[in-house]
Design an enzyme around this catalytic site. Structure first.
Site, PDB file in Angstrom:
ATOM      1  N   SER A  13       0.795  -1.225   0.000  1.00 44.92           N
ATOM      2  CA  SER A  13       0.000   0.000   0.000  1.00 44.92           C
ATOM      3  C   SER A  13       0.827   1.275   0.000  1.00 44.92           C
ATOM      4  O   SER A  13       0.342   2.306  -0.457  1.00 44.92           O
ATOM      5  CB  SER A  13      -0.982  -0.005   1.173  1.00 44.92           C
ATOM      6  OG  SER A  13      -0.323  -0.287   2.370  1.00 44.92           O
ATOM      7  N   HIS A  27      -5.583  -3.215  -2.642  1.00 43.20           N
ATOM      8  CA  HIS A  27      -5.259  -2.266  -3.722  1.00 43.20           C
ATOM      9  C   HIS A  27      -5.243  -2.897  -5.107  1.00 43.20           C
ATOM     10  O   HIS A  27      -5.117  -2.188  -6.105  1.00 43.20           O
ATOM     11  CB  HIS A  27      -3.912  -1.605  -3.453  1.00 43.20           C
ATOM     12  CG  HIS A  27      -3.889  -0.788  -2.208  1.00 43.20           C
ATOM     13  ND1 HIS A  27      -4.367   0.503  -2.151  1.00 43.20           N
ATOM     14  CD2 HIS A  27      -3.487  -1.090  -0.955  1.00 43.20           C
ATOM     15  CE1 HIS A  27      -4.242   0.964  -0.919  1.00 43.20           C
ATOM     16  NE2 HIS A  27      -3.715   0.015  -0.165  1.00 43.20           N
ATOM     17  N   LYS A  48     -12.123   0.978  -1.524  1.00 44.17           N
ATOM     18  CA  LYS A  48     -11.124   1.556  -2.434  1.00 44.17           C
ATOM     19  C   LYS A  48     -11.685   1.563  -3.855  1.00 44.17           C
ATOM     20  O   LYS A  48     -12.511   2.403  -4.165  1.00 44.17           O
ATOM     21  CB  LYS A  48      -9.819   0.806  -2.273  1.00 44.17           C
ATOM     22  CG  LYS A  48      -9.227   1.157  -0.898  1.00 44.17           C
ATOM     23  CD  LYS A  48      -7.947   0.499  -0.526  1.00 44.17           C
ATOM     24  CE  LYS A  48      -7.472   1.114   0.790  1.00 44.17           C
ATOM     25  NZ  LYS A  48      -7.116   0.134   1.799  1.00 44.17           N
TER      26      LYS A  48
HETATM   27  C1  LIG Z   1      -7.053   0.026   3.257  1.00 46.44           C
HETATM   28  C2  LIG Z   1      -6.415  -1.268   3.597  1.00 46.44           C
HETATM   29  C3  LIG Z   1      -6.950  -2.101   4.581  1.00 46.44           C
HETATM   30  C4  LIG Z   1      -8.080  -1.653   5.464  1.00 46.44           C
HETATM   31  O1  LIG Z   1      -9.286  -1.643   4.798  1.00 46.44           O
HETATM   32  P1  LIG Z   1     -10.470  -0.722   5.378  1.00 46.44           P
HETATM   33  O2  LIG Z   1     -11.684  -1.262   4.759  1.00 46.44           O
HETATM   34  O3  LIG Z   1     -10.141   0.667   4.971  1.00 46.44           O
HETATM   35  O4  LIG Z   1     -10.452  -0.891   6.868  1.00 46.44           O
HETATM   36  C5  LIG Z   1      -6.385  -3.330   4.772  1.00 46.44           C
HETATM   37  N1  LIG Z   1      -5.314  -3.718   4.051  1.00 46.44           N
HETATM   38  C6  LIG Z   1      -4.745  -2.937   3.119  1.00 46.44           C
HETATM   39  C7  LIG Z   1      -3.553  -3.424   2.363  1.00 46.44           C
HETATM   40  C8  LIG Z   1      -5.270  -1.683   2.883  1.00 46.44           C
HETATM   41  O5  LIG Z   1      -4.698  -0.876   1.991  1.00 46.44           O
END
Ligand SMILES: *Cc1c(COP(=O)(O)O)cnc(C)c1O
Length: 401
Positions: free
Chosen positions: A195, A223, A255
């Site tokens: 990320s 992602h 996302k």
């Molecule tokens: C954003 C993210 C999460 C958390 O997800 P949310 O739904 O925002 O709590 C977990 N793992 C990765 C790699 C992320 O980028």
């Protein structure tokens, strides 16, 4: 009596040993190290332009990779969901909060990812905590890439398993740890797309090592989902990995889906285990059903509108070529996450402010989100950007760096 009580309380708050004094010293230190975080009050929805404190800023820091967060069809589905189900689910999934809308979305996500079943969680953070804690405990081992997302690392720490980190994407380091292992269960956990760096995990190699050593592999594709693969099913689709090779697949809906929530996909036994044992699933209110309706609508667009992925890839190429021409130091990333190495937290903040003054928002990423000394600007691209906006960002970067 009460007056004296409250005076005592005031005295203790004001003294050097009171809670607020201790906290304030810590906050001051964070300021001095250029690590202080501040929130913005955004007056518009998530789009390429954000209204922030009376100004319009070009948004290069969202995770809305496909530009779906403001999509009208998804909003219509959400509103219809509210008409059917009201605003809240009213209970946890195991009591009465699991709606037909949740169930349908789970079935659609299972089909999408090519796994027998899927289970929804309220957030990705909770999914990661829940999975790791449901699968391992005392006498077990968790091996994680050192650059894994905080929610995975926290899940590993909270489980009572022995918790070790291997060097980033380093198969020799992972292999060495696997060879030393004598736990009853070994869980290997990696981000699919990292990320903060935007690079990919070498999943064929990791899954081969897992198979050799009887390890269970979990991939967090927060992602990659929506962005990678011919139909947007993520890194496992792009790299052609079966459910045997990646038995535990986690994805998020906040996302590229432009909605909210997360899921885990895998075998019948895995999903039933999570329903029985994942505490962050059991002891929390189910997502509002309307959100599940919105995610189902988003999934249709993710699968159907291949042009969003194609346009995004062409923007990524354009940004990287342009950045090279002006001498920016990029990382090895072919994904919409494009960090620019600065390696000095003070400079990260200064450049970020100059960009803001020119009307551009990028991420200012500093420890503890990344290792000390690797502070960076993090540009994220979206299918809703235009080529012209990419060029404007490059011009701004050239004049601010
Ligand atoms: C954003 C993210 C999460 C958390 O997800 P949310 O739904 O925002 O709590 C977990 N793992 C990765 C790699 C992320 O980028």
């Amino acid at each position: 009596m009460t007056a004296i009580h409250s005076m005592d309380a005031m005295a203790s708050m004001n003294s050097k040993t009171g809670m607020d004094a201790i906290l304030q010293a810590q906050l001051d230190q964070r300021h001095e190290q250029f690590l202080y975080r501040q929130r913005l009050n955004v007056a518009s929805g998530c789009g390429t332009v954000l209204q922030v404190e009376g100004r319009s800023l070009l948004n290069f820091c969202s995770n809305d990779y496909l530009g779906l967060a403001g999509h009208p069809d998804i909003a219509v589905a959400l509103k219809a969901g509210v008409d059917t189900y009201g605003t809240g689910s009213g209970a946890s999934h195991l009591i009465s909060g699991h709606s037909v809308a949740h169930q349908q979305l789970e079935e659609q996500l299972a089909e999408f990812t090519g796994r027998p079943r899927a289970i929804l969680f309220s957030t990705g953070y909770m999914a990661n905590m829940g999975v790791i804690n449901a699968l391992v405990g005392r006498h077990d081992l968790v091996l994680q890439d050192q650059l894994n997302h905080a929610s995975l690392l926290d899940g590993g720490r909270l489980s009572r398993a022995d918790f070790k980190r291997y060097k980033h994407n380093d198969m020799a380091s992972l292999q060495a740890q696997l060879e030393q292992a004598d736990a009853s269960r070994t869980l290997i956990v990696t981000d699919g797309v990292f990320s903060m760096d935007g690079d990919l995990a070498p999943l064929p190699e990791i899954s081969a090592l897992a198979a050799q050593h009887n390890g269970w592999l979990m991939v967090d594709d927060a992602h990659g989902l929506g962005v990678l693969g011919a139909t947007g099913a993520g890194i496992v689709e792009q790299q052609g990995l079966s459910a045997q090779q990646v038995p535990i697949l986690m994805g998020t809906l906040g996302k590229s889906f432009g909605t909210f929530g997360a899921f885990v996909a895998g075998s019948e036994a895995l999903i039933e285990t999570l329903i029985q044992f994942a505490r962050s699933y059991i002891y929390t209110t189910a997502l509002p059903p309307s959100i599940a309706c919105a995610s189902s609508a988003a999934l249709k667009i993710v699968r159907r509108e291949q042009w969003r992925r194609e346009h995004l890839q062409s923007l990524i190429g354009r940004f990287r070529r342009g950045a090279q021409q002006i001498g920016l130091e990029l990382m090895d990333s072919q994904t919409p996450i494009q960090p620019i190495c600065i390696n000095d937290d003070r400079r990260v903040m200064e450049i970020n402010q100059r960009l803001r003054d020119k009307g551009f928002m990028v991420g200012a990423i500093r420890p503890p989100s990344v290792p000390a000394g690797t502070g960076r600007l993090r540009v994220t691209l979206s299918a809703s950007h235009t080529e012209q906006q990419i060029d404007q960002l490059l011009d701004a970067l050239q004049s601010c760096l």
